[in-house]
Design a protein around this motif. Structure first.
Motif, PDB file in Angstrom:
ATOM      1  N   GLY A  16       0.814  -1.216   0.000  1.00  0.00           N
ATOM      2  CA  GLY A  16       0.000   0.000   0.000  1.00  0.00           C
ATOM      3  C   GLY A  16       0.840   1.254   0.000  1.00  0.00           C
ATOM      4  N   TRP A  17       1.947   1.253   0.766  1.00  0.00           N
ATOM      5  CA  TRP A  17       2.845   2.413   0.819  1.00  0.00           C
ATOM      6  C   TRP A  17       3.499   2.662  -0.522  1.00  0.00           C
ATOM      7  CZ3 TRP A  17       3.632   6.618   3.329  1.00  0.00           C
ATOM      8  CH2 TRP A  17       4.849   7.296   3.248  1.00  0.00           C
ATOM      9  N   ASN A  18       3.970   1.576  -1.161  1.00  0.00           N
ATOM     10  CA  ASN A  18       4.577   1.721  -2.481  1.00  0.00           C
ATOM     11  C   ASN A  18       3.561   2.195  -3.509  1.00  0.00           C
ATOM     12  OD1 ASN A  18       7.420   0.987  -2.342  1.00  0.00           O
ATOM     13  ND2 ASN A  18       6.717  -1.015  -1.695  1.00  0.00           N
ATOM     14  N   GLY A  19       2.337   1.731  -3.381  1.00  0.00           N
ATOM     15  CA  GLY A  19       1.290   2.191  -4.285  1.00  0.00           C
ATOM     16  C   GLY A  19       0.993   3.664  -4.100  1.00  0.00           C
ATOM     17  N   TYR A  20       1.014   4.103  -2.839  1.00  0.00           N
ATOM     18  CA  TYR A  20       0.806   5.523  -2.555  1.00  0.00           C
ATOM     19  C   TYR A  20       1.911   6.369  -3.162  1.00  0.00           C
ATOM     20  CZ  TYR A  20       1.349   9.848   0.042  1.00  0.00           C
ATOM     21  OH  TYR A  20       1.554  11.153   0.389  1.00  0.00           O
ATOM     22  N   LEU A  21       3.176   5.905  -2.996  1.00  0.00           N
ATOM     23  CA  LEU A  21       4.291   6.654  -3.562  1.00  0.00           C
ATOM     24  C   LEU A  21       4.186   6.745  -5.071  1.00  0.00           C
ATOM     25  CD1 LEU A  21       7.330   5.323  -1.483  1.00  0.00           C
ATOM     26  CD2 LEU A  21       6.081   7.464  -1.180  1.00  0.00           C
ATOM     27  N   ARG A  58       8.911  14.798   0.939  1.00  0.00           N
ATOM     28  CA  ARG A  58       9.993  13.799   0.888  1.00  0.00           C
ATOM     29  C   ARG A  58       9.515  12.464   0.331  1.00  0.00           C
ATOM     30  NH1 ARG A  58       7.655  13.196   5.783  1.00  0.00           N
ATOM     31  NH2 ARG A  58       7.591  11.105   6.693  1.00  0.00           N
ATOM     32  N   ASP A  59       8.214  12.186   0.434  1.00  0.00           N
ATOM     33  CA  ASP A  59       7.703  10.888  -0.004  1.00  0.00           C
ATOM     34  C   ASP A  59       7.120  10.932  -1.412  1.00  0.00           C
ATOM     35  OD1 ASP A  59       5.586  12.464   0.685  1.00  0.00           O
ATOM     36  OD2 ASP A  59       4.717  11.088   2.154  1.00  0.00           O
ATOM     37  N   CYS A 107      11.171  17.437   4.068  1.00  0.00           N
ATOM     38  CA  CYS A 107      11.190  16.840   5.399  1.00  0.00           C
ATOM     39  C   CYS A 107      12.224  15.714   5.466  1.00  0.00           C
ATOM     40  CB  CYS A 107       9.809  16.298   5.760  1.00  0.00           C
ATOM     41  SG  CYS A 107       8.550  17.577   5.930  1.00  0.00           S
ATOM     42  N   TYR A 108      12.683  15.415   6.681  1.00  0.00           N
ATOM     43  CA  TYR A 108      13.719  14.404   6.896  1.00  0.00           C
ATOM     44  C   TYR A 108      13.510  13.760   8.263  1.00  0.00           C
ATOM     45  CZ  TYR A 108      18.364  12.305   7.069  1.00  0.00           C
ATOM     46  OH  TYR A 108      19.400  11.413   7.149  1.00  0.00           O
TER      47      TYR A 108
END
Length: 233
Positions: free
Chosen positions: A18-23, A151-152, A207-208
């Motif tokens: 899901g995170w990779n899909g969001y990115l 950043r994402d 952001c970091y």
């Protein structure tokens, strides 16, 4: 126990996917794309030649070697140096929040990004945002140009850039070429980043840490100096 561990692994897999899909969706919606063959404009006048070797390319026929430079001789200033003598004073009232105003090209990441006016959350959802303020100007103001991005999404590869790498901002039919001079990490509340400058400077902020989940505590800063300008007409 095994069933519980299997469930946790499955859940972790779904979260990762899901995170990779969001990115992927965020990157696609921001308008960023790979740099094309003709996206970066070449300055045909000097062909980006090294100032140390320029004289040897234009010697008169009766000279075989360049004469030694004395302390009284003046080295011609670069195109960028000539332009920075008289900054353009404008209010930029024609640009509204969220308007697309130019392009940022980063060869080190092989990416180009549309630049939007403003750094509010709504604008940053579109992509890279220009930070208007009392201490900043767009590139033609020849002072401090500040661009921000998440950043994402657009700036997740920013930490890969090395000192000396080039970046380009294309604004109002002029291409501004910058060289990275400094990178650093600072607190999110540091107010010394967006300040007035007397030399043409491009600053990128995000952001970091880059892989931090939630509201990141720090900022990653890239600072670059103007080295050349090229007309896009």
């Amino acid at each position: 126990m095994r069933r519980k561990m299997a469930s946790m692994l499955i859940l972790t897999g779904f979260l990762f996917a899901g995170w990779n899909g969001y990115l992927w969706l965020a990157g696609t919606s921001s308008g960023q794309e790979a740099i094309g063959k003709n996206d970066i404009i070449t300055n045909a006048e000097d062909e980006k030649s090294d100032p140390k070797t320029t004289e040897s390319l234009s010697l008169p026929d009766n000279r075989s070697e360049p004469a030694a430079t004395t302390s009284e001789e003046k080295i011609p200033s670069s195109p960028a140096a000539k332009k920075r003598e008289e900054p353009i004073l404008r209010d930029y009232a024609e640009y509204e929040k969220g308007a697309e105003v130019g392009w940022l090209l980063i060869p080190g990441l092989d990416m180009k990004y549309p630049i939007y006016w403003g750094t509010d959350e709504e604008t940053l959802m579109l992509g890279v945002g220009y930070h208007p303020g009392n201490f900043t100007t767009p590139p033609d103001g020849l002072r401090h140009t500040v661009l921000s991005g998440h950043r994402d999404t657009v700036f997740r590869g920013l930490g890969e850039l090395e000192l000396g790498a080039r970046m380009y901002v294309q604004f109002e039919n002029i291409q501004y070429e910058y060289e990275i001079k400094k990178t650093w990490i600072t607190d999110a509340e540091d107010r010394s980043v967006i300040v007035g400058k007397t030399e043409p400077t491009l600053t990128l902020t995000t952001c970091y840490p880059f892989n931090f989940i939630g509201s990141a505590p720090d900022r990653y800063i890239v600072e670059a100096a103007l080295v050349d300008t090229t007309s896009m007409n």
